[in-house]
Write an enzyme that holds these catalytic residues in place. Structure first.
Site, PDB file in Angstrom:
ATOM      1  CD  GLN A 226      -2.815  -0.987   2.496  1.00 10.96           C
ATOM      2  OE1 GLN A 226      -2.487  -0.292   3.459  1.00 10.96           O
ATOM      3  NE2 GLN A 226      -3.906  -1.734   2.514  1.00 10.96           N
TER       4      GLN A 226
ATOM      5  N   GLY B  16       4.264   2.592  -0.552  1.00 13.88           N
ATOM      6  CA  GLY B  16       4.919   3.206  -1.703  1.00 13.88           C
ATOM      7  C   GLY B  16       6.389   2.879  -1.800  1.00 13.88           C
TER       8      GLY B  16
ATOM      9  CD  GLU C  51       5.016   4.482   4.337  1.00 16.11           C
ATOM     10  OE1 GLU C  51       5.795   3.550   4.573  1.00 16.11           O
ATOM     11  OE2 GLU C  51       4.210   4.463   3.394  1.00 16.11           O
TER      12      GLU C  51
ATOM     13  CG  HIS D 288       2.214  -3.384   9.023  1.00 16.20           C
ATOM     14  ND1 HIS D 288       1.305  -2.558   9.651  1.00 16.20           N
ATOM     15  CD2 HIS D 288       2.750  -2.644   8.030  1.00 16.20           C
ATOM     16  CE1 HIS D 288       1.302  -1.386   9.050  1.00 16.20           C
ATOM     17  NE2 HIS D 288       2.170  -1.404   8.066  1.00 16.20           N
TER      18      HIS D 288
ATOM     19  NE  ARG E  81       6.356  -0.845   8.452  1.00 19.62           N
ATOM     20  CZ  ARG E  81       6.298  -1.183   7.180  1.00 19.62           C
ATOM     21  NH1 ARG E  81       6.918  -2.263   6.770  1.00 19.62           N
ATOM     22  NH2 ARG E  81       5.624  -0.459   6.320  1.00 19.62           N
TER      23      ARG E  81
ATOM     24  CG  HIS F 215       4.273  -6.207   6.807  1.00 19.49           C
ATOM     25  ND1 HIS F 215       3.219  -6.176   5.916  1.00 19.49           N
ATOM     26  CD2 HIS F 215       5.070  -5.155   6.480  1.00 19.49           C
ATOM     27  CE1 HIS F 215       3.371  -5.153   5.089  1.00 19.49           C
ATOM     28  NE2 HIS F 215       4.487  -4.527   5.398  1.00 19.49           N
TER      29      HIS F 215
ATOM     30  CD  GLU G 297       8.763 -10.334   2.146  1.00 18.25           C
ATOM     31  OE1 GLU G 297       8.505 -10.636   3.322  1.00 18.25           O
ATOM     32  OE2 GLU G 297       7.890  -9.929   1.345  1.00 18.25           O
TER      33      GLU G 297
ATOM     34  NE  ARG H  37       9.972  -3.932   4.693  1.00 21.28           N
ATOM     35  CZ  ARG H  37       8.885  -3.285   4.271  1.00 21.28           C
ATOM     36  NH1 ARG H  37       8.992  -2.299   3.403  1.00 21.28           N
ATOM     37  NH2 ARG H  37       7.695  -3.627   4.720  1.00 21.28           N
TER      38      ARG H  37
ATOM     39  CB  SER I 239      10.409  -3.892   0.704  1.00 22.05           C
ATOM     40  OG  SER I 239       9.141  -3.282   0.728  1.00 22.05           O
TER      41      SER I 239
END
Length: 518
Positions: free
Chosen positions: A47, A49, A115, A240, A287, A348, A372, A383, A388
């Site tokens: 989702q 970017g 983010e 996530h 995260r 995730h 991945e 990460r 990614s």
């Protein structure tokens, strides 16, 4: 079948390489094997970017490098980080030339998002379906190239290496292609290739609760492991923090990190905003910190989930930015204008995988990996959000660059046909499903966000029982996709647990209570 290049996986990594090599060598053939529909991949569900430095006034490569290194918690390969980030703008430009569209603001500049873990606005997106848009553009370009053949609903079972070949006089471990299962006809055949690229995606389904699609069963990593390639950093599974909570607890819909970047708050059931208690960056901490914080809140309260509160945000702007998330919540009778979204951490992204060098080469000759399933050194222990897709673009380009100059010449070998003599069609499909549920529960309960040596050792014992049952089933049964996937997930689980036990220091996404200094 014989081809110059065999690509296993049809996400951003596999398609980018395929398009580049097919454009460069129109007289050479590329075969892409993908086990579901050609557009089904982790890429499709990304989702957020692509993180790229474009705003040179406020941002810089130096800042993006620093943010990546901080998130990776001291375990990134700094040379790799610099290479990937500095190549980002060029790789993005190529993607746009192939037709990928990204959002712009009223003045016509890119509408950059921010983010968790990022110090600046640098995430390019296409609404909240960026990966879907990238996948669309790459597939369209791939179909325009006559020397690319895509085989959907074909499952790569195992890589063909030296131990399959009789009378091979070579001490160097090499890959000669793969055994492939046509899921529609049941036929198993060999694809012989000069070079094989594993771009097979992630491992989320090993945990059951995941933001990944059902195809993410770690197939490429398991195949490489069985072929004796080096696998590294499997303990670093990124959870996530905010997947939509669903009571049945299967694959979870991702509530993008960009929603927290947009200003959403995490609250417990009493309405208390707890993230400032854990980190000064609050909801925009990396995260690993947000996931561990939520995990701690849930352990304290015994609640099944926490909440994401968007009710204070500009709703018109929110719906414009996140139409897919808004509509998905409505489907679940959650109106985010007035309701909080129930969320829970879910498996995730895997930061480890098949060890590769800067050229994408594995420790097996003629075998490459990117995306991945690979471990490049970019992510370290955790990460950074939206790095990614960038990594996949850069490493697909690096594999292409290498093979454009050093086309691997394959030894003229005869690959034996797949032998399933004496096997029968598995009548007890329930055995596969039972072992799958056991495996996923084992990984969630013993090898989750917070681990302990006691739980990990217990997990090994339970996994051994599952492994023996699955291997017996595999030896006596004709191939099915679900059986192969289960076998692969058992291999991946083994790697995660063993490499978790080997790690004696908590870093990034890996947290073991026995490693905390008293």
């Amino acid at each position: 079948m014989t081809t110059n290049y065999l690509v296993i996986g049809s996400g951003i990594a596999g398609l980018t390489f395929s398009v580049k090599i097919a454009e460069k060598f129109p007289n050479k053939n590329v075969v892409i094997v993908t086990k579901a529909n050609e557009d089904e991949s982790n890429t499709k569900y990304a989702q957020g970017g692509v993180a790229v430095v474009l705003d040179k006034e406020n941002d810089s490569f130096k800042k993006h490098i620093k943010d990546t290194l901080i998130a990776g918690d001291g375990l990134c390969n700094e040379a790799v980080v610099k290479m990937v980030i500095k190549e980002g703008p060029d790789r993005l430009e190529e993607l746009m030339l192939w037709g990928a569209n990204f959002d712009v603001d009223a003045s016509g500049d890119f509408d950059l998002g921010k983010e968790g873990g990022h110090s600046e606005y640098r995430v390019l997106h296409h609404k909240d379906i960026t990966g879907f848009e990238i996948e669309r553009a790459l597939l369209k370009r791939a179909h325009q190239l006559p020397n690319i053949t895509i085989l959907p609903h074909h499952f790569a079972i195992d890589l063909v290496t030296n131990h399959h070949i009789k009378n091979l006089e070579s001490s160097e471990l090499s890959c000669f292609g793969a055994y492939v299962f046509d899921q529609k006809t049941g036929h198993i055949f060999t694809i012989k290739a000069n070079s094989t690229l594993l771009a097979s995606g992630g491992i989320g389904c090993v945990y059951g609760h995941t933001t990944n699609p059902v195809i993410a069963t770690g197939d490429g990593i398991a195949m490489a492991y069985r072929a004796k390639a080096r696998i590294k950093d499997m303990e670093f599974v990124q959870f996530h923090p905010t997947a939509l909570y669903e009571e049945k607890g299967e694959s979870s819909f991702l509530i993008s990190e960009a929603v927290r970047g947009f200003g959403a708050y995490l609250r417990n059931k009493d309405g208390y905003r707890f993230m400032p208690d854990y980190d000064k960056r609050a909801e925009l901490a990396s995260r690993d910190i947000v996931s561990q914080s939520i995990d701690n809140e849930l352990k304290k309260s015994g609640d099944p989930h926490v909440y994401l509160d968007c009710t204070h945000l500009d709703m018109d702007a929110f719906i414009k930015h996140f139409p897919n998330i808004y509509n998905k919540c409505l489907e679940h009778h959650i109106d985010i204008k007035s309701d909080w979204i129930p969320v829970i951490p879910a498996s995730h992204y895997l930061c480890g995988g098949i060890k590769v060098n800067k050229k994408g080469k594995t420790t097996i000759t003629n075998l490459f990996a990117c995306g991945e399933c690979s471990r490049t050194g970019l992510h370290g222990a955790n990460r950074l959000a939206s790095n990614s897709l960038l990594e996949a673009l850069v490493y697909a380009h690096n594999v292409f660059k290498y093979l454009a100059k050093h086309d691997e010449s394959i030894v003229d070998v005869t690959i034996p046909d797949w032998n399933d003599e004496g096997t029968t069609i598995p009548e007890e499909h329930i055995l596969i499903q039972h072992n799958l549920k056991q495996l996923q529960a084992l990984m969630r309960n013993y090898v989750g966000i917070v681990r302990s040596n006691k739980r990990l050792k217990r997990a090994i014992k339970h996994l051994d029982l599952i492994y023996n049952e699955v291997e017996d089933l595999y030896k006596e049964s004709k191939i099915t996709t679900s059986l192969c996937e289960l076998r692969n997930m058992v291999n991946v689980a083994h790697l995660i647990i063993r490499q978790s036990l080997d790690r004696t220091e908590n870093k990034g996404g890996y947290y073991n209570i026995d490693n905390v200094k008293k």
